[in-house]
Design an enzyme around this catalytic site. Structure first.
Site, PDB file in Angstrom:
ATOM      1  N   ARG A  19       0.106   8.092   6.973  1.00  0.00           N
ATOM      2  CA  ARG A  19      -1.192   8.424   6.976  1.00  0.00           C
ATOM      3  C   ARG A  19      -2.477   7.437   7.603  1.00  0.00           C
ATOM      4  O   ARG A  19      -3.704   7.100   7.060  1.00  0.00           O
ATOM      5  CB  ARG A  19      -1.793   8.410   5.530  1.00  0.00           C
ATOM      6  CG  ARG A  19      -0.876  10.285   4.896  1.00  0.00           C
ATOM      7  CD  ARG A  19      -2.258  11.081   3.800  1.00  0.00           C
ATOM      8  NE  ARG A  19      -1.403   9.947   3.168  1.00  0.00           N
ATOM      9  CZ  ARG A  19      -1.855  10.134   1.573  1.00  0.00           C
ATOM     10  NH1 ARG A  19      -2.074  11.438   1.373  1.00  0.00           N
ATOM     11  NH2 ARG A  19      -1.208   9.603   0.124  1.00  0.00           N
ATOM     12  N   LYS A  20      -1.296   5.898   8.209  1.00  0.00           N
ATOM     13  CA  LYS A  20      -2.372   4.928   8.568  1.00  0.00           C
ATOM     14  C   LYS A  20      -1.875   4.709   9.782  1.00  0.00           C
ATOM     15  O   LYS A  20      -1.623   3.807  10.487  1.00  0.00           O
ATOM     16  CB  LYS A  20      -1.754   3.082   8.088  1.00  0.00           C
ATOM     17  CG  LYS A  20      -2.062   3.382   6.701  1.00  0.00           C
ATOM     18  CD  LYS A  20      -3.107   3.458   6.028  1.00  0.00           C
ATOM     19  CE  LYS A  20      -4.139   3.116   4.508  1.00  0.00           C
ATOM     20  NZ  LYS A  20      -4.259   5.380   4.621  1.00  0.00           N
ATOM     21  N   ASP A  26       0.538   4.150   1.074  1.00  0.00           N
ATOM     22  CA  ASP A  26       1.264   4.730   2.111  1.00  0.00           C
ATOM     23  C   ASP A  26       1.855   4.177   3.343  1.00  0.00           C
ATOM     24  O   ASP A  26       2.932   4.388   4.081  1.00  0.00           O
ATOM     25  CB  ASP A  26       0.274   5.128   3.168  1.00  0.00           C
ATOM     26  CG  ASP A  26      -1.071   6.341   2.541  1.00  0.00           C
ATOM     27  OD1 ASP A  26      -0.250   7.616   2.241  1.00  0.00           O
ATOM     28  OD2 ASP A  26      -2.185   6.802   2.324  1.00  0.00           O
ATOM     29  N   LYS A  27       1.750   2.729   3.702  1.00  0.00           N
ATOM     30  CA  LYS A  27       2.103   2.462   4.054  1.00  0.00           C
ATOM     31  C   LYS A  27       4.058   1.571   3.786  1.00  0.00           C
ATOM     32  O   LYS A  27       4.925   1.325   4.314  1.00  0.00           O
ATOM     33  CB  LYS A  27       2.118   1.038   4.411  1.00  0.00           C
ATOM     34  CG  LYS A  27       2.278  -0.606   5.200  1.00  0.00           C
ATOM     35  CD  LYS A  27       2.221   0.174   6.357  1.00  0.00           C
ATOM     36  CE  LYS A  27       1.831   0.322   8.175  1.00  0.00           C
ATOM     37  NZ  LYS A  27       1.655   1.387   9.079  1.00  0.00           N
ATOM     38  N   GLU A  31      15.000  15.937   9.314  1.00  0.00           N
ATOM     39  CA  GLU A  31      15.880  16.137  10.243  1.00  0.00           C
ATOM     40  C   GLU A  31      16.889  14.983  10.974  1.00  0.00           C
ATOM     41  O   GLU A  31      15.974  14.063  11.640  1.00  0.00           O
ATOM     42  CB  GLU A  31      15.347  16.504  11.366  1.00  0.00           C
ATOM     43  CG  GLU A  31      15.034  18.064  10.858  1.00  0.00           C
ATOM     44  CD  GLU A  31      13.166  17.724  10.628  1.00  0.00           C
ATOM     45  OE1 GLU A  31      12.913  18.601   9.118  1.00  0.00           O
ATOM     46  OE2 GLU A  31      12.276  17.496  11.121  1.00  0.00           O
ATOM     47  N   GLU A  65      10.293  12.067   7.203  1.00  0.00           N
ATOM     48  CA  GLU A  65       9.494  11.781   6.235  1.00  0.00           C
ATOM     49  C   GLU A  65       9.680  11.248   4.913  1.00  0.00           C
ATOM     50  O   GLU A  65      10.419  11.234   4.024  1.00  0.00           O
ATOM     51  CB  GLU A  65       8.868  12.863   5.763  1.00  0.00           C
ATOM     52  CG  GLU A  65       8.282  13.613   7.416  1.00  0.00           C
ATOM     53  CD  GLU A  65       7.218  12.860   8.220  1.00  0.00           C
ATOM     54  OE1 GLU A  65       6.327  11.836   7.498  1.00  0.00           O
ATOM     55  OE2 GLU A  65       7.117  13.370   9.682  1.00  0.00           O
ATOM     56  N   ASP A 104       5.701  10.689  20.829  1.00  0.00           N
ATOM     57  CA  ASP A 104       5.150  10.269  19.286  1.00  0.00           C
ATOM     58  C   ASP A 104       4.747   8.987  19.515  1.00  0.00           C
ATOM     59  O   ASP A 104       3.589   8.055  19.466  1.00  0.00           O
ATOM     60  CB  ASP A 104       4.843  10.435  18.255  1.00  0.00           C
ATOM     61  CG  ASP A 104       4.271  12.531  18.131  1.00  0.00           C
ATOM     62  OD1 ASP A 104       2.909  12.914  19.022  1.00  0.00           O
ATOM     63  OD2 ASP A 104       4.882  13.241  18.020  1.00  0.00           O
ATOM     64  N   LYS A 164      11.188  10.693  20.361  1.00  0.00           N
ATOM     65  CA  LYS A 164       9.664  11.132  20.194  1.00  0.00           C
ATOM     66  C   LYS A 164       8.929  10.414  20.906  1.00  0.00           C
ATOM     67  O   LYS A 164       8.378   9.482  20.427  1.00  0.00           O
ATOM     68  CB  LYS A 164       9.496  11.813  18.449  1.00  0.00           C
ATOM     69  CG  LYS A 164      10.629  12.819  17.738  1.00  0.00           C
ATOM     70  CD  LYS A 164      11.769  11.887  17.777  1.00  0.00           C
ATOM     71  CE  LYS A 164      12.790  13.061  16.394  1.00  0.00           C
ATOM     72  NZ  LYS A 164      14.251  12.792  16.547  1.00  0.00           N
ATOM     73  N   LYS A 186      10.528   7.842  12.617  1.00  0.00           N
ATOM     74  CA  LYS A 186      10.817   8.676  14.294  1.00  0.00           C
ATOM     75  C   LYS A 186      11.982   7.895  15.264  1.00  0.00           C
ATOM     76  O   LYS A 186      11.501   6.860  15.720  1.00  0.00           O
ATOM     77  CB  LYS A 186       9.182   9.162  14.761  1.00  0.00           C
ATOM     78  CG  LYS A 186       8.825  10.266  14.122  1.00  0.00           C
ATOM     79  CD  LYS A 186       7.434  10.661  14.498  1.00  0.00           C
ATOM     80  CE  LYS A 186       6.645  11.558  13.965  1.00  0.00           C
ATOM     81  NZ  LYS A 186       5.609  12.281  14.554  1.00  0.00           N
ATOM     82  N   ASP A 242      -2.290   5.471  -6.524  1.00  0.00           N
ATOM     83  CA  ASP A 242      -1.919   6.420  -5.558  1.00  0.00           C
ATOM     84  C   ASP A 242      -1.009   7.401  -4.813  1.00  0.00           C
ATOM     85  O   ASP A 242       0.013   6.430  -4.468  1.00  0.00           O
ATOM     86  CB  ASP A 242      -2.758   5.794  -4.265  1.00  0.00           C
ATOM     87  CG  ASP A 242      -4.079   5.216  -5.305  1.00  0.00           C
ATOM     88  OD1 ASP A 242      -5.340   6.155  -5.454  1.00  0.00           O
ATOM     89  OD2 ASP A 242      -4.061   4.251  -5.044  1.00  0.00           O
ATOM     90  N   ALA A 243      -0.779   7.746  -4.565  1.00  0.00           N
ATOM     91  CA  ALA A 243       0.544   8.544  -3.745  1.00  0.00           C
ATOM     92  C   ALA A 243       0.423   8.146  -2.696  1.00  0.00           C
ATOM     93  O   ALA A 243      -0.464   7.921  -1.648  1.00  0.00           O
ATOM     94  CB  ALA A 243       0.528  10.639  -3.875  1.00  0.00           C
ATOM     95  N   LYS A 262      -5.618  -4.115   0.389  1.00  0.00           N
ATOM     96  CA  LYS A 262      -6.267  -3.382   1.978  1.00  0.00           C
ATOM     97  C   LYS A 262      -7.481  -4.620   2.536  1.00  0.00           C
ATOM     98  O   LYS A 262      -7.981  -6.232   2.136  1.00  0.00           O
ATOM     99  CB  LYS A 262      -7.360  -2.655   1.710  1.00  0.00           C
ATOM    100  CG  LYS A 262      -6.066  -1.446   0.911  1.00  0.00           C
ATOM    101  CD  LYS A 262      -6.759  -0.271   0.864  1.00  0.00           C
ATOM    102  CE  LYS A 262      -7.617   0.462   2.128  1.00  0.00           C
ATOM    103  NZ  LYS A 262      -8.430   1.738   2.094  1.00  0.00           N
ATOM    104  N   PHE A 274      -7.737  -5.210 -10.228  1.00  0.00           N
ATOM    105  CA  PHE A 274      -6.800  -4.533  -8.887  1.00  0.00           C
ATOM    106  C   PHE A 274      -5.840  -5.021  -9.911  1.00  0.00           C
ATOM    107  O   PHE A 274      -5.038  -5.245  -9.242  1.00  0.00           O
ATOM    108  CB  PHE A 274      -7.376  -4.998  -7.857  1.00  0.00           C
ATOM    109  CG  PHE A 274      -7.130  -4.043  -6.701  1.00  0.00           C
ATOM    110  CD1 PHE A 274      -5.276  -2.745  -7.243  1.00  0.00           C
ATOM    111  CD2 PHE A 274      -6.214  -4.275  -5.258  1.00  0.00           C
ATOM    112  CE1 PHE A 274      -4.827  -1.902  -6.318  1.00  0.00           C
ATOM    113  CE2 PHE A 274      -5.378  -3.395  -4.308  1.00  0.00           C
ATOM    114  CZ  PHE A 274      -4.685  -1.898  -4.999  1.00  0.00           C
ATOM    115  N   HIS A 328       0.699  -0.998  -0.373  1.00  0.00           N
ATOM    116  CA  HIS A 328      -0.047   0.112  -0.164  1.00  0.00           C
ATOM    117  C   HIS A 328       0.754   0.877  -0.074  1.00  0.00           C
ATOM    118  O   HIS A 328       2.025   1.030   0.217  1.00  0.00           O
ATOM    119  CB  HIS A 328      -0.904  -0.075   1.626  1.00  0.00           C
ATOM    120  CG  HIS A 328      -1.691   0.690   1.671  1.00  0.00           C
ATOM    121  ND1 HIS A 328      -1.842   2.700   1.602  1.00  0.00           N
ATOM    122  CD2 HIS A 328      -2.874   1.303   0.810  1.00  0.00           C
ATOM    123  CE1 HIS A 328      -2.412   3.005   1.340  1.00  0.00           C
ATOM    124  NE2 HIS A 328      -3.780   2.381   1.334  1.00  0.00           N
TER     125      HIS A 328
END
Length: 417
Positions: free
Chosen positions: A268-269, A33-34, A72, A59, A295, A293, A289, A262-263, A185, A254, A31
């Site tokens: 985003r997941k 994003d993944k 960074e 990123e 997060d 961090k 990260k 898709d970009a 998915k 598919f 996928h």
């Protein structure tokens, strides 16, 4: 009242009182994003291999055959970013144009600078591990539920959705389903029953899979093979009945997937990475990260704490929240909600007291306890799972310490007597 979707029509379904439907989704390594998550974590792992104290905020983005990493990064030795990106794309399964994308033929741009000195000075420069502050402000959550087992303590919808994508990957990599491509998915909807604050899974309402495939496989073969070798291999038979819907590739074709279709973008997941929608999310992504961090590291620790509370029998289901200010070691707040399932007449206030007495939420201590400077982050599609395995080890140590304390207390009592 709920809607049960078949391939081309809806049927109204009335649920009994206190019953409800809940769905969770997951995605495979192809996928877009993944894929970007995995690239960011591949960069992080490479940095940690060279320098366990590296500071990384990486990123990634992808569209077609164009990839960019930006962020960074401060570490003691240089690394080969382009090689890392290509290897991550290859590992995801994009090994040639016949699979939709060739890792050898991607265009990579690197836009990376060192961590801002102001952040470094606030967080870790001239500070001991115990004094290390949070890498940023924010709030993080952890969740655990014994709704279906005593080990994973994950929501069943989330667990099954993740396992379906893992199974697709296994079938593709083993070539048992050689026509599968990397993108996929899944989505699992389960009918639950509420009993007080507890939630009990009763039956699987519907299973949805969309799997990228070679152009020469027919829809009928694809649906039959995925139903038999993926769905029925993953979903426990006791949760399936004659009303369960199997939706395999409802779009039928598919063939084009991944970043060509898709970009993709890191982060985003985040619901796939945590609890499939069962718990709130502070909004901060994990991938790319380093553990300074919060997060990432504090979210893992909240999971560790939540799992420990349920595993110890103190409650059946629990949510843990923590919040931080940048540069400060001690959290601003800790919150515990057991949904009314605390055992032994305890309240959430009692559970909060147990948490504060037994767990240290300082970032440096979290990193030490969960051993988060290891290069482990590209290993898992669902991020909470790898540190959760480490948390199981840490939890066992936690229990062992409690047993040792009890033995010492018993010895003292015997001596007194």
């Amino acid at each position: 009242m709920s809607l049960k979707k078949y391939e081309d029509y809806y049927v109204e379904e009335v649920l009994p009182k206190d019953h409800f439907l809940f769905a969770s989704e997951s995605v495979g390594e192809g996928h877009p994003d993944k894929l970007c998550d995995q690239i960011s974590d591949a960069v992080l792992d490479a940095c940690l291999k060279e320098d366990p104290n590296a500071k990384v905020a990486c990123e990634s983005t992808a569209k077609g055959n164009k990839f960019m990493i930006l962020g960074e990064i401060t570490l003691s030795k240089p690394i080969n970013y382009e090689e890392i990106v290509r290897n991550a794309v290859k590992a995801a399964g994009f090994v040639g144009k016949e699979k939709g994308l060739d890792y050898k033929d991607i265009d990579i741009r690197v836009v990376v600078e060192r961590q801002a000195p102001e952040i470094a000075n606030a967080v870790h420069v001239k500070k001991t591990e115990e004094e290390q502050g949070a890498g940023d402000q924010g709030l993080m959550f952890g969740y655990a539920s014994n709704e279906w087992d005593k080990e994973t303590l994950m929501p069943l919808t989330h667990y099954l959705a993740g396992r379906l994508c893992e199974r697709l990957s296994e079938m593709r990599n083993s070539k048992e389903l050689s026509w599968l491509r990397p993108d996929c998915k899944s989505q699992v909807t389960i009918e639950y029953k509420k009993e007080g604050g507890k939630v009990i899974p009763l039956r699987v309402h519907s299973i949805l899979i969309s799997a990228q495939h070679d152009p020469d496989v027919t829809v009928d073969i694809l649906r039959r093979e995925i139903t038999e070798k993926v769905i029925k291999a993953v979903i426990p038979e006791k949760y399936l009945d004659e009303r369960t819907s199997f939706l395999v590739n409802p779009s039928k074709s598919f063939v084009t997937g991944g970043p060509v279709a898709d970009a993709g973008l890191t982060g985003r997941k985040i619901i796939v990475d945590t609890y499939g929608g069962w718990a709130p999310h502070g909004g901060g992504a994990f991938s790319g990260k380093d553990p300074s961090k919060v997060d990432r590291s504090a979210a893992y620790y909240c999971r560790y704490v939540a799992k420990s509370l349920v595993h110890a029998g103190l409650c059946d289901r629990v949510l843990v929240q923590v919040s931080y200010a940048i540069g400060m070691a001690d959290p601003l707040s800790i919150y515990v909600d057991s949904y009314g399932t605390a055992s032994g007449g305890r309240t959430d206030t009692d559970l909060l007291g147990i948490v504060k007495r037994n767990f240290n939420f300082r970032p440096g201590e979290i990193i030490r306890q969960l051993d988060l400077k290891r290069p482990i982050y590209q290993l898992s599609l669902i991020h909470i799972s790898e540190p959760t395995r480490q948390a199981e080890i840490s939890y066992a140590v936690f229990c062992l310490k409690k047993k040792k304390k009890k033995k010492k207390q018993k010895k003292k009592k015997k001596k007194k007597n």
